[in-house]
Scaffold this active site. Structure first.
Site, PDB file in Angstrom:
ATOM      1  CD  GLU A 314      -2.807  -1.279   2.320  1.00  0.00           C
ATOM      2  OE1 GLU A 314      -4.112  -1.473   2.238  1.00  0.00           O
ATOM      3  OE2 GLU A 314      -2.288  -1.034   3.634  1.00  0.00           O
TER       4      GLU A 314
HETATM    5  C1  TNX Z   1      -4.799  -3.785   4.528  1.00  0.00           C
HETATM    6  S1  TNX Z   1      -3.192  -6.358   3.994  1.00  0.00           S
HETATM    7  C2  TNX Z   1      -3.644  -3.831   4.885  1.00  0.00           C
HETATM    8  C3  TNX Z   1      -3.467  -3.605   6.298  1.00  0.00           C
HETATM    9  C4  TNX Z   1      -4.892  -3.442   7.014  1.00  0.00           C
HETATM   10  C5  TNX Z   1      -5.516  -4.380   6.488  1.00  0.00           C
HETATM   11  C6  TNX Z   1      -6.967  -4.519   7.175  1.00  0.00           C
HETATM   12  C7  TNX Z   1      -2.030  -5.401   3.776  1.00  0.00           C
HETATM   13  C8  TNX Z   1      -0.980  -5.880   3.399  1.00  0.00           C
HETATM   14  N1  TNX Z   1      -2.411  -3.934   4.075  1.00  0.00           N
HETATM   15  O1  TNX Z   1      -2.607  -2.335   6.451  1.00  0.00           O
HETATM   16  O2  TNX Z   1      -4.539  -3.497   8.597  1.00  0.00           O
HETATM   17  O3  TNX Z   1      -5.787  -4.131   5.127  1.00  0.00           O
HETATM   18  O4  TNX Z   1      -7.727  -5.410   6.997  1.00  0.00           O
END
Ligand code: TNX
Length: 499
Positions: A314
């Protein structure tokens, strides 16, 4: 539901071969001893684990542990190393009226076999106190079991950054993973909301960056001794700790601690919200990489397991070229400190080593590009394996962005088919438990169970032998055990729990 009507003796995960022999059961009595069939230090540790588990369930004193060498007394539980099903975690378990034998090629296999014996014992053994209301002696059905896992990586992830979980909570989580033969605990040790492990060369990471969490609480962090205690506790249960330092995004806690890691040199405020994507390390500055080198070196030195997780998810503030260049440099740093890198599936955009592992989490994508580069995949697809998703729309904790995941949804899928890559590329499965909506271990357990047991079977048992209709009956049989363990598990409507 009595045991006789439960398929496959109610075992979760389902072993490869379960053959009831029709003989009389084995009775655990005051005379039962645990005999070491092989002289091995790790077997001795497993014997102590089993002794403590049986405890006073059968008799006023726990079973004695008998050193190898002498004749095996009647009524013994024998733990030994030797020929049997192939694999480091494979074992054979044979219960006859006068002896129980658990044999593995390696201690890890014997330990997994002990968990199977545990599930053959009545749930009362899980209580921490003697239960005078239960009939004795405690019996184990006569059976021949041969077993080995389908996948080598069967994990859970605990997000200790969004909310901090103290050492005792992590150990409790490890205890529950142990029952279902899981073997990797991935600790999400840093994120925007908190940095949770001491790095001596950058003390403010925890001094400043450890003092926040989602919702504005006090946060917390692990000292190096704490972290080492977790690693050791896990290792005693044949579970490998996989530490994650999330970067280059998800780094607000690091940036508040050391503003020079930020391209504008200003310290952002501590963050207690739940947004993602806004923070990033200054990837074009050389000093950022000496920071990362220090962090990886110090954590790698405390981590006997093979892996170091770099996060990589992300990232919204970099160009694709900046991102890829960053991942490749971190991969070199991780390799230089003797570890294999694992990262969330976004890292598939970079040039990856064949030893690197990609954690596939985004639904409706494949990890095929990373696999084409030779990388291996751990499947954590969010709409199946994310145990921070609500198990039911009415559950007050948990999220819904990927799906509402009832236990059938968590169970009824195949990691190889879902990943869309060749079977040899799939190392296994992992269930992430993000902690934006949970602040206590009781809440963590409520989201984790029973789905973590279902996912443990997805990782352990052969696809051809698994089926929901049969599994739901075995899972129901786990209810009293989870209850005895004090787990406030979600009473999923698809499972015929007994009251
Ligand atoms: C996505 S999964 C994220 C996390 C959040 C999660 C909550 C991922 C690699 N990144 O930063 O905590 O969703 O479900």
């Amino acid at each position: 539901m009595t045991r006789a009507t439960v398929p496959n003796l109610g075992l979760v995960p389902l072993p490869r071969v379960v053959e009831p022999t029709g003989m009389e059961p084995f009775a655990v009595t005051a005379g039962t001893a645990i005999v070491l069939g092989t002289d091995d230090e790790r077997l001795r540790g497993i014997a102590r684990f089993l002794r403590d588990l049986i405890g006073t369930a059968a008799a006023p004193t726990p079973p004695a542990i008998v050193a190898p060498g002498g004749a095996v007394p009647p009524g013994a539980i024998v733990l030994e190393l030797g020929e049997g099903p192939v694999g480091a975690e494979a074992y054979a378990l044979h219960v006859t009226p006068d002896r129980v034998t658990i044999r593995g090629r390696e201690p890890a296999g014997v330990f997994r076999g002990v968990q199977t014996l545990r599930q053959l014992l009545p749930p009362l053994v899980e209580f921490q106190a003697v239960r005078p209301d239960v009939a004795r002696p405690v019996r184990v059905p006569a059976v021949r079991i041969e077993d080995a896992p389908r996948f080598e990586w069967r994990g859970a992830m605990l997000d200790v950054s969004r909310h901090f979980f103290p050492v005792a909570d992590v150990q409790r989580f490890i205890d529950l993973m142990t029952v279902y033969k899981l073997n990797r605990l991935h600790l999400h040790l840093s994120d925007d909301q908190g940095w949770r492990v001491v790095i001596d060369s950058w003390p403010d990471l925890t001094e400043k960056g450890g003092a926040s969490e989602v919702g504005g609480g006090r946060g917390g962090f692990y000292t190096k001794d704490d972290y080492t205690a977790i690693v050791r506790y896990a290792a005693e249960r044949f579970i490998t700790i996989v530490p994650e330092i999330d970067m280059p995004g998800h780094t607000n806690a690091a940036l508040t601690s050391y503003p020079a890691l930020n391209c504008d040199g200003a310290a952002p405020a501590p963050y207690s919200g739940v947004q993602v994507g806004f923070s990033v390390l200054c990837v074009d500055r050389e000093s950022t990489y000496s920071f990362i080198d220090d962090v990886v070196r110090e954590l790698a030195a405390l981590t006997p397991g093979e892996w170091f997780h770099m996060g990589g998810d992300e990232v919204e503030r970099l160009t694709p070229a900046q991102y890829v260049g960053f991942v490749e440099r971190v991969q070199d740093i991780v390799g230089a400190h003797g570890k294999r890198m694992i990262g969330w599936d976004e890292i598939g955009a970079a040039r990856l080593r064949e030893t690197t592992v990609v954690q596939h989490w985004r639904p409706k994508t494949t990890a095929a590009a990373a696999v084409a580069k030779g990388a291996k995949v751990v499947v954590s697809i969010a709409d199946r394996a994310y145990i921070d998703m609500k198990p039911d729309p009415a559950t007050p904790i948990g999220q819904t962005w990927a799906a509402v995941i009832d236990v059938r949804t968590a169970y009824d899928w195949d990691p190889v088919a879902t990943a869309g890559v060749p079977a040899q590329a799939v190392l296994g499965v992992e269930a992430p438990l993000w902690s934006e909506t949970i602040a206590t271990i009781d809440e963590a357990e409520h989201l984790a169970f029973p789905r973590l047991a279902a996912l443990a079977e997805v990782g352990w048992s052969d696809a051809a032998r698994r089926g929901w209709e049969e599994f739901r009956l075995r899972l129901a049989a786990q209810g009293p055990r989870l209850a005895a363990l004090g787990v406030n598990f979600h009473r999923d409507a698809g499972v015929p729990w007994t009251p």
